[in-house]
Motif scaffolding. Structure first.
Motif, short mmCIF file in Angstrom:
data_model
loop_
_atom_site.label_atom_id
_atom_site.label_comp_id
_atom_site.label_asym_id
_atom_site.label_seq_id
_atom_site.Cartn_x
_atom_site.Cartn_y
_atom_site.Cartn_z
N ARG A 48 0.72 -1.13 -0.15
CA ARG A 48 -0.12 -0.11 -0.03
C ARG A 48 0.95 1.35 0.00
NH1 ARG A 48 -5.25 0.65 0.43
NH2 ARG A 48 -5.53 -1.44 1.11
N PRO A 94 -2.36 -0.27 -4.03
CA PRO A 94 -3.54 0.68 -3.67
C PRO A 94 -2.81 2.10 -3.24
CG PRO A 94 -4.04 -1.52 -3.05
CD PRO A 94 -2.75 -1.50 -3.65
N ASN A 97 -3.43 5.56 -0.84
CA ASN A 97 -4.04 6.30 0.10
C ASN A 97 -3.49 7.73 0.41
OD1 ASN A 97 -4.36 3.38 1.10
ND2 ASN A 97 -5.63 4.24 2.24
N ARG A 106 -11.45 18.37 3.18
CA ARG A 106 -11.82 16.91 2.77
C ARG A 106 -12.26 17.22 1.45
NH1 ARG A 106 -14.73 16.15 6.69
NH2 ARG A 106 -13.37 14.91 7.82
N ALA A 134 -8.20 13.86 -5.41
CA ALA A 134 -8.59 12.24 -6.02
C ALA A 134 -9.21 12.06 -7.24
CB ALA A 134 -9.15 11.75 -4.88
N GLN A 172 -7.75 10.53 -10.60
CA GLN A 172 -8.63 9.50 -11.27
C GLN A 172 -8.66 9.65 -12.76
OE1 GLN A 172 -10.43 6.33 -10.08
NE2 GLN A 172 -10.09 6.34 -12.37
N ALA A 186 -8.02 6.54 -5.44
CA ALA A 186 -7.27 6.75 -4.04
C ALA A 186 -8.49 7.08 -2.95
CB ALA A 186 -6.51 8.14 -4.20
N SER A 187 -7.85 6.31 -1.89
CA SER A 187 -8.74 6.44 -0.51
C SER A 187 -8.43 7.60 0.18
CB SER A 187 -8.44 5.06 0.35
OG SER A 187 -8.96 4.01 -0.27
N MET A 188 -8.98 8.16 0.80
CA MET A 188 -8.54 9.46 1.71
C MET A 188 -8.81 9.59 3.02
SD MET A 188 -10.36 11.90 -1.26
CE MET A 188 -11.84 10.52 -1.21
N HIS A 189 -8.01 10.32 3.83
CA HIS A 189 -8.26 10.29 5.14
C HIS A 189 -7.59 11.99 5.59
CE1 HIS A 189 -8.55 9.66 9.50
NE2 HIS A 189 -7.23 9.88 9.54
N LEU A 231 -1.91 1.30 8.22
CA LEU A 231 -2.36 0.81 6.95
C LEU A 231 -1.37 -0.28 6.49
CD1 LEU A 231 -2.95 4.25 4.87
CD2 LEU A 231 -4.42 2.40 5.30
#
Length: 294
Positions: free
Chosen positions: A6, A34, A36, A69, A76, A80, A87-90, A107
């Motif tokens: 990851r 993947p 993040n 956010r 993101a 794409q 992509a996952s986001m935090h 992760l």
């Protein structure tokens, strides 16, 4: 052994950090790993603004996090569209290095990617001690992005000292850029050369000393290439006499390498101090990106 399972890209949403995120997306696309994205909002400087606006701490924090956010969502979406990478986001509030370490551990990230300018972690890697302490204990390699990415990495320069960290660095290099050419470089100084010359030792003897050292290093490079299972058609070996940092920066330019991959330290305390110093100097002086393998 660290697996590239990851990729975690940290961003402060600045333009330089955007380059790092784009590079992370390219690596993700090239390796099918993947991705993040992480943004850490530091709310401490907003306290005075909160007082002026008459907002409660919870309200102010929510506004900041919601805005961040949305920016991360937009970023993101751009990744794409441009790279075909989801992509996952935090988004988190707190201290950057602590949250970065927490997210990477949660992760089980195999690669941390961040920019070399702005309010990114690398600002602390180069100039401060807190991130250097984290780097000394982390099990996650760190990719420092300095240049806007236009294509996958094409040629990697991997300086080695033949300690176990050398083999790890070569393997990390191959994981991050599976189709790139790799140059294994060993730069050496003849031990006590200055003292030998001061003692009027004949230059021919010193020269023969260099020749023997180069032959031994070349043999070790062949062994290392075999251990790393590199193919000869897309890997080359180089042994140079001189200051390691100067030779690394020199060859980065002469060979048009777009990524330097370095182990963090060697086997003992002396090696750790010396190689750690070389790594920090290369981080500061290189033109291209640097992957610090741990």
């Amino acid at each position: 052994m660290n697996s590239l399972n990851r990729i975690l890209a940290a961003t402060d949403l600045s333009a330089p950090a955007r380059h790092a995120v784009e590079r992370a997306a390219l690596v993700s696309k090239d390796t099918a790993v993947p991705l993040n994205l992480l943004h850490v909002a530091n709310l401490a400087p907003l306290e005075r603004l909160r007082q002026l606006m008459g907002a409660t701490p919870a309200d102010m924090e929510q506004r900041v996090l919601d805005a961040a956010r949305q920016k991360l969502l937009d970023l993101a979406a751009t990744l794409q569209q441009r790279f075909g990478v989801g992509a996952s986001m935090h988004v988190a509030a707190g201290f950057l290095l602590a949250e970065l370490d927490k997210e990477a551990d949660g992760l089980a990230a195999g690669l941390l990617v961040c920019g070399a300018k702005g309010e990114s972690p690398v600002r602390h890697f180069v100039l401060g001690t807190t991130a250097l302490r984290i780097l000394s204990t982390t099990t996650c390699p760190v990719l420092v992005v300095k240049q806007p990415p236009h294509e996958p990495y094409r040629r990697l320069l991997v300086p080695v000292d033949f300690s176990p960290s050398s083999l790890r660095a070569v393997r990390h290099a191959r994981r991050v850029a599976p189709r790139a050419d790799i140059v294994l470089l060993h730069a050496f100084d003849v031990p006590f050369e200055g003292k030998l010359r001061y003692a009027s030792v004949d230059e021919d003897i010193i020269h023969r000393y260099r020749v023997v050292a180069k032959q031994e290093a070349t043999q070790k490079l062949h062994v290392l290439r075999d251990e790393a299972e590199l193919e000869s058609y897309n890997s080359s070996l180089m042994v140079l006499n001189g200051d390691p940092t100067l030779r690394i920066i020199e060859q980065e330019q002469e060979l048009d390498c777009d990524l330097i991959v370095m182990g963090k330290h060697g086997e003992n305390l002396l090696e750790e101090l010396l190689l750690g110093s070389v790594t920090k100097r290369v981080l500061a002086e290189s033109q291209g990106d640097v992957l610090v393998s741990v």
